[in-house]
Design a protein around this motif. Sequence first.
Motif, PDB file in Angstrom:
ATOM      1  N   GLN A  10       7.016  -6.667   3.779  1.00 49.96           N
ATOM      2  CA  GLN A  10       6.855  -7.796   2.868  1.00 49.96           C
ATOM      3  C   GLN A  10       6.451  -9.070   3.589  1.00 49.96           C
ATOM      4  N   ILE A  11       6.995  -9.302   4.769  1.00 49.20           N
ATOM      5  CA  ILE A  11       6.731 -10.557   5.467  1.00 49.20           C
ATOM      6  C   ILE A  11       5.499 -10.482   6.374  1.00 49.20           C
ATOM      7  N   THR A  12       4.889  -9.310   6.468  1.00 47.51           N
ATOM      8  CA  THR A  12       3.689  -9.156   7.292  1.00 47.51           C
ATOM      9  C   THR A  12       2.481  -9.631   6.497  1.00 47.51           C
ATOM     10  N   PRO A  13       1.705 -10.560   7.039  1.00 45.71           N
ATOM     11  CA  PRO A  13       0.550 -11.065   6.283  1.00 45.71           C
ATOM     12  C   PRO A  13      -0.591 -10.049   6.223  1.00 45.71           C
ATOM     13  N   GLY A  14      -1.350 -10.110   5.150  1.00 44.36           N
ATOM     14  CA  GLY A  14      -2.538  -9.268   5.019  1.00 44.36           C
ATOM     15  C   GLY A  14      -3.634  -9.774   5.938  1.00 44.36           C
ATOM     16  N   ILE A  15      -4.483  -8.857   6.390  1.00 41.82           N
ATOM     17  CA  ILE A  15      -5.608  -9.254   7.231  1.00 41.82           C
ATOM     18  C   ILE A  15      -6.896  -8.790   6.562  1.00 41.82           C
ATOM     19  N   LEU A  16      -7.884  -8.415   7.301  1.00 47.39           N
ATOM     20  CA  LEU A  16      -9.209  -8.067   6.810  1.00 47.39           C
ATOM     21  C   LEU A  16      -9.168  -7.224   5.535  1.00 47.39           C
ATOM     22  N   LEU A  65       7.610   2.407  -1.931  1.00 47.08           N
ATOM     23  CA  LEU A  65       7.792   1.048  -1.407  1.00 47.08           C
ATOM     24  C   LEU A  65       6.465   0.446  -0.950  1.00 47.08           C
ATOM     25  N   SER A  66       5.635   1.232  -0.284  1.00 47.79           N
ATOM     26  CA  SER A  66       4.322   0.737   0.146  1.00 47.79           C
ATOM     27  C   SER A  66       3.431   0.437  -1.049  1.00 47.79           C
ATOM     28  N   ALA A  67       3.486   1.306  -2.048  1.00 49.61           N
ATOM     29  CA  ALA A  67       2.662   1.117  -3.248  1.00 49.61           C
ATOM     30  C   ALA A  67       3.047  -0.163  -3.983  1.00 49.61           C
ATOM     31  N   MET A  68       4.335  -0.490  -3.953  1.00 49.66           N
ATOM     32  CA  MET A  68       4.802  -1.691  -4.652  1.00 49.66           C
ATOM     33  C   MET A  68       4.309  -2.973  -3.988  1.00 49.66           C
ATOM     34  N   THR A  69       3.992  -2.919  -2.717  1.00 49.95           N
ATOM     35  CA  THR A  69       3.654  -4.132  -1.988  1.00 49.95           C
ATOM     36  C   THR A  69       2.202  -4.206  -1.549  1.00 49.95           C
ATOM     37  N   THR A  70       1.410  -3.219  -1.883  1.00 49.53           N
ATOM     38  CA  THR A  70       0.034  -3.204  -1.373  1.00 49.53           C
ATOM     39  C   THR A  70      -0.808  -4.337  -1.954  1.00 49.53           C
ATOM     40  N   ASN A  71      -1.671  -4.905  -1.122  1.00 52.55           N
ATOM     41  CA  ASN A  71      -2.666  -5.884  -1.555  1.00 52.55           C
ATOM     42  C   ASN A  71      -4.017  -5.220  -1.756  1.00 52.55           C
TER      43      ASN A  71
END
Length: 175
Positions: free
Chosen positions: A21-27, A62-68
Amino acid sequence: MKLKNNILTALLLTIGFILHQITPGILGGMKFDFLLAFIFISLFINSTFSNTILTALLGGILSAMTTNFPGGQISNLIDKLVTCLILFIIIKGIQHFKLNSFIVALISGLGTFISGTTFLISALLITGLPVPLKVLMITVVLPTIVINGLGTAFLYKIVKRTLKISGIAIDNFNS
C-alpha cells in the motif's frame, strides 16, 4: 491445515499488504510488489499444498484490491496462483537442503520473475499494456527481482528468528 499456520500466513500477508500500500507506483502505474516477499516467506515457512493455495488466493486478492494497473485485478489472481504453484514444486524439490540466504534470494528472484512475467502476459492478453512488454520487463520486473530477492532473504531471517525466539512451532518449517 492447523489454525496457527493459517494465522501466520494471514499475518505475513497483512504485513506485505501494508508495504504494498505504501509503495508508490512507477512507470505505467506499476508497483514494486513487496507483497511477493511475504508470499514467498509464507511458502518457505509452511510448504504444504493447502498453504500454497491459501497464500496464492489471499495474495492475489490483496494485490488485486490495490492494483493501479488497468484491468490488473484478474492478472494479479492469475499471477499469484501460477507463481505459488511453481514455487511449491521448487521448494518441495529442494526440501532436503537447508534454506540459507542465498537459496532464499535465488528462489525469491525466480518467483518474482515468474510473477512479473505471468502478470504482464496475462494483462497483455486481457486488457493490453500501456507500454511495450519489453519496456515493462526491463524497467519494472528486473529491478523488482533484485529488490525482492535481497529483501526476502533479509525478511526471512527476521521472521525465522522471531518464530524461534517466540517459541512458535510451525508444521513443515523449513529451517
